[in-house]
Design a protein around this motif. Structure first.
Motif: not given
Length: 248
Positions: A85-86, A88-89, A219, A223
């Motif tokens: 997620l990190g 992806c952000v 998460l 993120g």
């Protein structure tokens, strides 16, 4: 900051994505197998609590460093939905591919814990849960801070193109911060920092006590770290000078 990329369903059949999923599964499986196995061994040996925590922290530090190194070239060696997620952000992986990684990581964790239960003759698989006296909010905040620390390290030592003299040391430095965080937070929240690491034991045992904490905290922390580092610290317009023209 790089734009978040949606991606398409075609990624699921691309050869590089399939290779990445296989490697991510193998590396996450081996990470969880060693990490949960160390926790199970500590429970079985029933030694001093401080020594046990150090043993588990060191096992996680070592296996994280090695498995990130093993998977870095092909899958990125995420091992962790919060890391995915990190990234992806920060625009380093598409949303669609991130979802494939999440499924892959969760399946690998379940498979590792199921195999551990079998090879240890049904030994209890310890889950992540909050310690006595630690409430939900405290647990979530602890996991946010610990996971933020993890992702900040990943960005600073692996992702940032200007990492300089520490280039190549990212996996071992990330392993170090995981070990340190377990020593700091293990007695309070369990220091998961990784929803997949918590999911496997919970699934195999059927014990979901406090489990949501190990999704929400990591998460948010992952993120947030990805957003902050990508927005404020990564400089994408920098073009390195030829080595003989660099000033020191």
């Amino acid at each position: 900051m790089a734009k978040i990329a949606l991606g398409t369903g075609r990624e699921a059949v691309q050869s590089d994505v399939l290779q990445a999923l296989v490697v991510e599964f193998i590396c996450t499986f081996l990470f969880v197998f060693a990490g949960v196995g160390a926790a199970m061994a500590t429970d079985r040996l029933a030694g001093n609590a401080v020594v046990g925590l150090f043993f588990v922290a060191m096992a996680h530090a070592l296996v994280v460093a090695v498995m990130i190194s093993a998977g870095l070239r092909i899958s990125g060696g995420h091992l962790n939905p919060a890391v995915t997620l990190g990234l992806c952000v920060g625009g380093h992986i598409t949303i669609f591919r991130s979802l494939l990684y999440w499924i892959d990581q969760l399946l690998a964790s379940v498979a590792a814990c199921a195999l551990l239960k079998y090879v240890t003759g049904g030994l209890a698989t310890p889950i992540h849960s909050l310690a006595s006296g630690v409430d939900y909010f405290q647990g979530v905040v602890m996991e946010i801070v610990l996971t933020f620390s993890l992702l900040f390290t990943v960005y600073a030592t692996i992702v940032d193109p200007k990492k300089g003299s520490i280039d190549g040391l990212g996996p071992i430095l990330t392993g170090f911060v995981v070990g340190a965080n377990i020593m700091a937070g293990g007695a309070f929240s369990g220091a998961s920092m990784n929803p997949a690491r918590s999911f496997g034991p919970a699934f195999v045992t059927g014990d979901w006590t406090d489990h949501w904490v190990y999704w929400v905290g990591p998460l948010i922390g992952g993120g947030l770290a990805g957003f902050i580092f990508e927005t404020f610290f990564i400089v994408r317009t920098h073009a390195p000078l030829p080595i003989d023209e660099e000033s020191y």
